[in-house]
Design a protein around this motif. Structure first.
Motif, PDB file in Angstrom:
ATOM      1  N   PRO A   6      10.813 -28.026 -60.667  1.00  0.00           N
ATOM      2  CA  PRO A   6      12.109 -27.517 -60.203  1.00  0.00           C
ATOM      3  C   PRO A   6      12.371 -26.066 -60.589  1.00  0.00           C
TER       4      PRO A   6
ATOM      5  N   ILE B 252      19.363 -23.945 -57.926  1.00  0.00           N
ATOM      6  CA  ILE B 252      18.737 -25.117 -58.528  1.00  0.00           C
ATOM      7  C   ILE B 252      19.504 -25.604 -59.752  1.00  0.00           C
TER       8      ILE B 252
ATOM      9  N   THR C  22      23.801 -27.160 -56.252  1.00  0.00           N
ATOM     10  CA  THR C  22      22.873 -27.045 -55.135  1.00  0.00           C
ATOM     11  C   THR C  22      23.655 -26.639 -53.903  1.00  0.00           C
TER      12      THR C  22
END
Length: 206
Positions: free
Chosen positions: A12, A183, A201
């Motif tokens: 991520p 993120i 997000t």
């Protein structure tokens, strides 16, 4: 051969700065082929260096007086000029062992860039942003210094110090925002996030 020159993200918070530029590479000095310019279809010259691992490929397999779709790492020494490092070329029709019916085009098109890093500056009223990208340690264990990439686009101030994934399009010497995904807040050294507990997000298009 890999199906796409830009590999998928595996973590991520994976930093990266990579893109695709079609153009003709010309060395500044014939005796020093690693430094030169990449001339795009509009005749714009982009300051460029060639990474060592690409040299043999260029010499043996590519017609250097023709344009190619280069895989590049972007650098911004100042906000007005883009500097490129050629890391590869995407041309399955030339480089694949099975050259029949291979397509050199990509869904993202030419001049697509993927930048993932920490948003450290944003000025929505002028459409300017700066992203800090960290690099992996070298084989000798030394960690390269982070570098900064300038982006044209708008993100609100609350996304500062967050990890953001950007889809960009090169326009001349600039990288312009097309889409983005925030993120998460960047973790501090103590393990806590700078921007709060939760991840944010979002998706935008311009």
């Amino acid at each position: 051969m890999r199906a796409h020159p830009i590999p998928p993200v595996t973590e991520p918070l994976q930093f990266r700065a990579i893109g695709l530029v079609r153009g003709t590479y010309t060395p500044t000095d014939p005796d020093q082929v690693t430094r030169g310019v990449l001339t795009d279809s509009n005749g714009l010259e982009l300051e460029t260096v060639v990474l060592g691992r690409v040299l043999t490929l260029m010499r043996r397999h590519l017609a250097m007086d023709h344009p190619h779709l280069w895989v590049v790492y972007p650098r911004c020494r100042d906000s007005e000029h883009l500097h490129l490092q050629i890391a590869g070329v995407w041309e399955p029709s030339t480089l694949s062992p099975d050259q029949n019916d291979l397509d050199d085009t990509l869904p993202q098109g030419d001049d697509y860039f993927s930048i993932r890093g920490e948003l450290i500056y944003t000025k929505p009223e002028t459409g300017e942003m700066v992203v800090k990208v960290r690099q992996l340690p070298r084989p000798d264990g030394k960690r390269p210094l982070p570098f900064k990439v300038s982006i044209k686009g708008e993100l609100p101030l609350e996304h500062l110090r967050h990890f953001v994934s950007f889809d960009l399009r090169r326009q001349g010497q600039e990288l312009h925002l097309e889409n983005h995904e925030v993120i998460a807040p960047m973790p501090t050294r103590g393990g806590k996030s700078k921007g709060g507990r939760g991840a944010a997000t979002t998706r935008s298009s311009r």
